[in-house]
Design a protein around this motif. Structure first.
Motif, mmCIF file in Angstrom:
data_model
loop_
_atom_site.group_PDB
_atom_site.id
_atom_site.type_symbol
_atom_site.label_atom_id
_atom_site.label_comp_id
_atom_site.label_asym_id
_atom_site.label_seq_id
_atom_site.Cartn_x
_atom_site.Cartn_y
_atom_site.Cartn_z
ATOM 1 N N TRP A 382 14.368 -7.833 2.653
ATOM 2 C CA TRP A 382 15.840 -7.219 3.320
ATOM 3 C C TRP A 382 15.693 -7.551 4.795
ATOM 4 O O TRP A 382 14.888 -6.755 5.389
ATOM 5 N N ASN A 383 16.660 -8.446 5.267
ATOM 6 C CA ASN A 383 16.387 -8.578 6.944
ATOM 7 C C ASN A 383 17.676 -9.073 7.442
ATOM 8 O O ASN A 383 18.034 -10.401 7.227
ATOM 9 N N LYS A 384 18.399 -8.201 7.798
ATOM 10 C CA LYS A 384 19.842 -8.517 8.597
ATOM 11 C C LYS A 384 20.011 -7.518 9.662
ATOM 12 O O LYS A 384 19.865 -6.172 9.237
ATOM 13 N N ALA A 385 20.538 -7.727 10.543
ATOM 14 C CA ALA A 385 20.524 -6.723 11.731
ATOM 15 C C ALA A 385 21.921 -5.793 11.658
ATOM 16 O O ALA A 385 22.962 -6.579 11.175
ATOM 17 N N GLY A 386 21.777 -4.653 11.686
ATOM 18 C CA GLY A 386 22.774 -3.811 11.604
ATOM 19 C C GLY A 386 22.621 -2.491 10.716
ATOM 20 O O GLY A 386 21.170 -2.256 10.704
ATOM 21 N N VAL A 387 23.354 -1.798 10.568
ATOM 22 C CA VAL A 387 23.194 -0.678 9.569
ATOM 23 C C VAL A 387 23.773 -0.584 8.485
ATOM 24 O O VAL A 387 25.054 -1.130 8.070
ATOM 25 N N TYR A 388 22.905 -0.560 7.317
ATOM 26 C CA TYR A 388 23.338 -0.625 5.762
ATOM 27 C C TYR A 388 23.011 0.299 4.985
ATOM 28 O O TYR A 388 21.950 1.009 5.172
ATOM 29 N N THR A 389 23.490 0.395 3.696
ATOM 30 C CA THR A 389 23.385 1.082 2.740
ATOM 31 C C THR A 389 22.415 0.161 1.764
ATOM 32 O O THR A 389 22.659 -1.170 1.656
ATOM 33 N N VAL A 390 22.063 0.787 0.939
ATOM 34 C CA VAL A 390 21.051 0.017 -0.169
ATOM 35 C C VAL A 390 21.797 -0.949 -0.943
ATOM 36 O O VAL A 390 21.260 -2.231 -1.241
ATOM 37 N N GLU A 391 22.915 -0.880 -1.412
ATOM 38 C CA GLU A 391 23.650 -1.603 -2.139
ATOM 39 C C GLU A 391 24.303 -2.910 -1.459
ATOM 40 O O GLU A 391 24.826 -3.820 -2.097
ATOM 41 N N GLU A 392 24.033 -2.823 -0.076
ATOM 42 C CA GLU A 392 24.259 -4.141 0.623
ATOM 43 C C GLU A 392 23.428 -5.012 0.735
ATOM 44 O O GLU A 392 23.665 -6.335 1.312
ATOM 45 N N PHE A 393 22.103 -4.903 0.109
ATOM 46 C CA PHE A 393 21.161 -5.954 -0.105
ATOM 47 C C PHE A 393 20.999 -6.221 -1.778
ATOM 48 O O PHE A 393 21.367 -5.716 -2.378
ATOM 49 N N ASP A 394 20.144 -7.603 -1.574
ATOM 50 C CA ASP A 394 19.814 -7.965 -2.979
ATOM 51 C C ASP A 394 18.864 -6.761 -3.690
ATOM 52 O O ASP A 394 17.847 -6.388 -3.239
ATOM 53 N N PRO A 395 19.586 -6.376 -5.086
ATOM 54 C CA PRO A 395 18.862 -5.427 -5.583
ATOM 55 C C PRO A 395 17.561 -5.818 -6.352
ATOM 56 O O PRO A 395 16.733 -5.021 -6.760
ATOM 57 N N ASP A 396 17.548 -7.042 -6.762
ATOM 58 C CA ASP A 396 16.523 -7.485 -7.537
ATOM 59 C C ASP A 396 14.843 -7.243 -7.149
ATOM 60 O O ASP A 396 14.061 -6.382 -7.927
ATOM 61 N N PRO A 397 14.653 -7.414 -5.909
ATOM 62 C CA PRO A 397 13.156 -7.362 -5.672
ATOM 63 C C PRO A 397 13.160 -5.754 -5.458
ATOM 64 O O PRO A 397 11.924 -5.153 -5.393
ATOM 65 N N TYR A 398 13.947 -4.976 -5.132
ATOM 66 C CA TYR A 398 13.694 -3.462 -4.930
ATOM 67 C C TYR A 398 13.708 -2.905 -6.236
ATOM 68 O O TYR A 398 12.606 -1.948 -6.422
ATOM 69 N N ILE A 399 14.345 -3.228 -7.183
ATOM 70 C CA ILE A 399 14.077 -2.784 -8.674
ATOM 71 C C ILE A 399 12.998 -3.250 -9.329
ATOM 72 O O ILE A 399 12.307 -2.294 -10.009
ATOM 73 N N GLU A 400 12.507 -4.396 -8.765
ATOM 74 C CA GLU A 400 11.315 -4.833 -9.320
ATOM 75 C C GLU A 400 10.194 -3.881 -8.771
ATOM 76 O O GLU A 400 9.050 -3.530 -9.393
ATOM 77 N N ALA A 401 10.243 -3.696 -7.517
ATOM 78 C CA ALA A 401 9.294 -2.784 -6.769
ATOM 79 C C ALA A 401 9.237 -1.194 -7.383
ATOM 80 O O ALA A 401 8.194 -0.834 -7.738
ATOM 81 N N LEU A 402 10.418 -0.848 -7.761
ATOM 82 C CA LEU A 402 10.213 0.382 -8.328
ATOM 83 C C LEU A 402 9.955 0.306 -9.616
ATOM 84 O O LEU A 402 9.131 1.311 -10.179
ATOM 85 N N ASP A 403 10.136 -0.525 -10.248
ATOM 86 C CA ASP A 403 9.490 -0.897 -11.773
ATOM 87 C C ASP A 403 7.950 -0.707 -11.590
ATOM 88 O O ASP A 403 7.277 -0.046 -12.334
ATOM 89 N N LYS A 404 7.453 -1.540 -10.606
ATOM 90 C CA LYS A 404 6.045 -1.571 -10.324
ATOM 91 C C LYS A 404 5.123 -0.403 -9.966
ATOM 92 O O LYS A 404 4.110 -0.087 -10.352
#
Length: 419
Positions: A382-404
């Motif tokens: 996740w790499n873009k400048a600004g202020v963001y909430t979680v749904e504004e990024f690609d969910p796949d690697p995050y959910i993979e990390a949660l699973d792990k």
């Protein structure tokens, strides 16, 4: 690989810090900082023999920007993880901007003093324009968007479970399961029992403010506000059973309404037992939930802060809490021209959490996503400048990390819907 400053050493921070130490190939160095440095040092001493992560500690007043700036400039982290109180979000964001460091937190800003004239002016304007009266919202932090963009920095807001994982579930559903999402129901069930007549599973001040506030939900492009706890439903949660749940205002509704195209309705429900509700109503009726200072025998005290001192520390609930949590999102919508439903959720066991990190599941389900959000930023996923909430990024690697790392997701393609 990375040096990270973690501000906070309460129940959620305890989990996040321990999980960072489990991923020492990324979190090679961490500094734990809070007002009470002895708490930081006690945790560091416990963890140092178990991890290759280099752990240091520091004392800092997170309400003081100059103290934060001095610490950040001294330690030079790649990321500041704010796991302190939501009251301190803005001072920590200011310090990160001044020092040129990425920022993340687990909950959006709310003021400690709701009578502050500057905050009240913005709040009154928002109530009038938006139509909901909760004290916590994204107005103040979204106002930092251009500052972070211009500085080339990322601020990730609300990487807990709800907010956080629930928003990733929404992004995942939109990416993989639906062409259009029509409705979202976020269900937060805590089936745990700690044995106390009354206690809160996270910071009492924040928890009781949230629960006693008017409820609200998003429907057909606008907010609908209702009296506190006035909409009740029952739901049969997997591995927990049938529970009463109540519609609350919750912060992720605000961002999801902006970021999920064409959504018609978003609601948030949380389970409560009757004993909790009875105690809370009694405390509210006698003024113990008030945030306005009062004079007592020559001393100024804030009733809800005094109540917090009387209640069990949420961090102490771990060894005595049994049962499970079940938190997730139910969707209706359309895929390939056909109507469909979908439920994505996690079940977490209080006692298993305690065995792993000496914490109950409420802190675990917030602390693990905090680490996973930091992991996304530090590894560049996740790499873009600004202020963001979680749904504004690609969910796949995050959910993979949660699973792990301890919060595996489950799915149902034929869930029981909430009426």
């Amino acid at each position: 690989m990375a040096r990270v400053l973690i501000i906070g050493c309460g129940g959620v921070a305890n989990v996040a810090i321990r999980k960072c130490c489990q991923v020492s190939e990324v979190f090679t160095e961490i500094c734990i900082a809070s007002r009470t440095v002895s708490k930081c040092e006690a945790l560091a001493e416990k963890l140092r023999p178990t991890t290759s992560t280099v752990i240091t500690t520091a004392q800092v007043d997170a309400d003081n920007v100059s103290e934060l700036v001095a610490l950040i400039n001294s330690y030079k982290p790649e990321l500041v993880m704010n796991i302190a109180l939501p009251y301190q979000d803005l001072t920590i964001m200011d310090a990160c901007l001044e020092c040129g460091v990425n920022y993340m937190d687990t909950a959006n800003y709310e003021p400690e003093n709701i009578d502050d004239p500057e905050w009240r002016a913005v709040y009154d304007k928002r109530c009038k324009e938006e139509g909901f009266s909760a004290y916590f919202d994204y107005t103040w932090q979204w106002a930092y968007k251009k500052k972070f963009e211009d500085a080339g920095l990322t601020a990730l807001l609300g990487s807990g479970f709800d907010p956080g994982v629930t928003q990733a579930y929404c992004a995942y559903a939109l990416k993989h399961e639906f062409d259009r999402i029509d409705t979202i129901d976020i269900l937060d069930c805590n089936g745990g029992d700690h044995g106390y007549p009354f206690a809160t599973n996270f910071n009492p001040e924040i928890n009781l403010r949230e629960v006693s506030a008017p409820g609200s939900y998003w429907e057909n492009g606008k907010w609908v506000e209702i009296p506190a706890m006035s909409i009740k439903r029952e739901y049969d949660f997997e591995e927990v059973g049938m529970k009463d749940m109540y519609l609350l205002h919750h912060e992720e509704i605000e961002s999801l309404a902006k970021n999920i195209p064409d959504v018609k309705r978003i609601r948030f429900f949380m389970t409560f037992g009757q004993s909790y509700l009875t105690h809370m109503k009694c405390l509210e009726n006698v003024g113990m939930l008030s945030t306005a200072p009062i004079n007592y025998e020559g001393h100024e005290i804030v009733p809800i802060q005094f109540l917090k001192a009387l209640l069990p520390d949420p961090a102490s609930l771990g060894p005595r809490t049994k049962g499970k949590t079940n938190i997730g999102c139910i969707f209706t919508g359309v895929k390939d021209g056909k109507e469909k439903t979908y439920y994505i959720y996690n079940v977490c066991d209080h006692q298993e959490c305690y065995k792993e990190v000496e914490s109950q599941a409420i802190s675990y389900t917030t602390g693990v996503p905090a680490m996973c959000g930091a992991l996304m930023l530090l590894t560049g996923k996740w790499n873009k400048a600004g202020v963001y909430t979680v749904e504004e990024f690609d969910p796949d690697p995050y959910i993979e990390a949660l699973d792990k790392y301890g919060l595996p997701h489950r799915e149902s393609h034929a869930p029981v819907l909430v009426d």
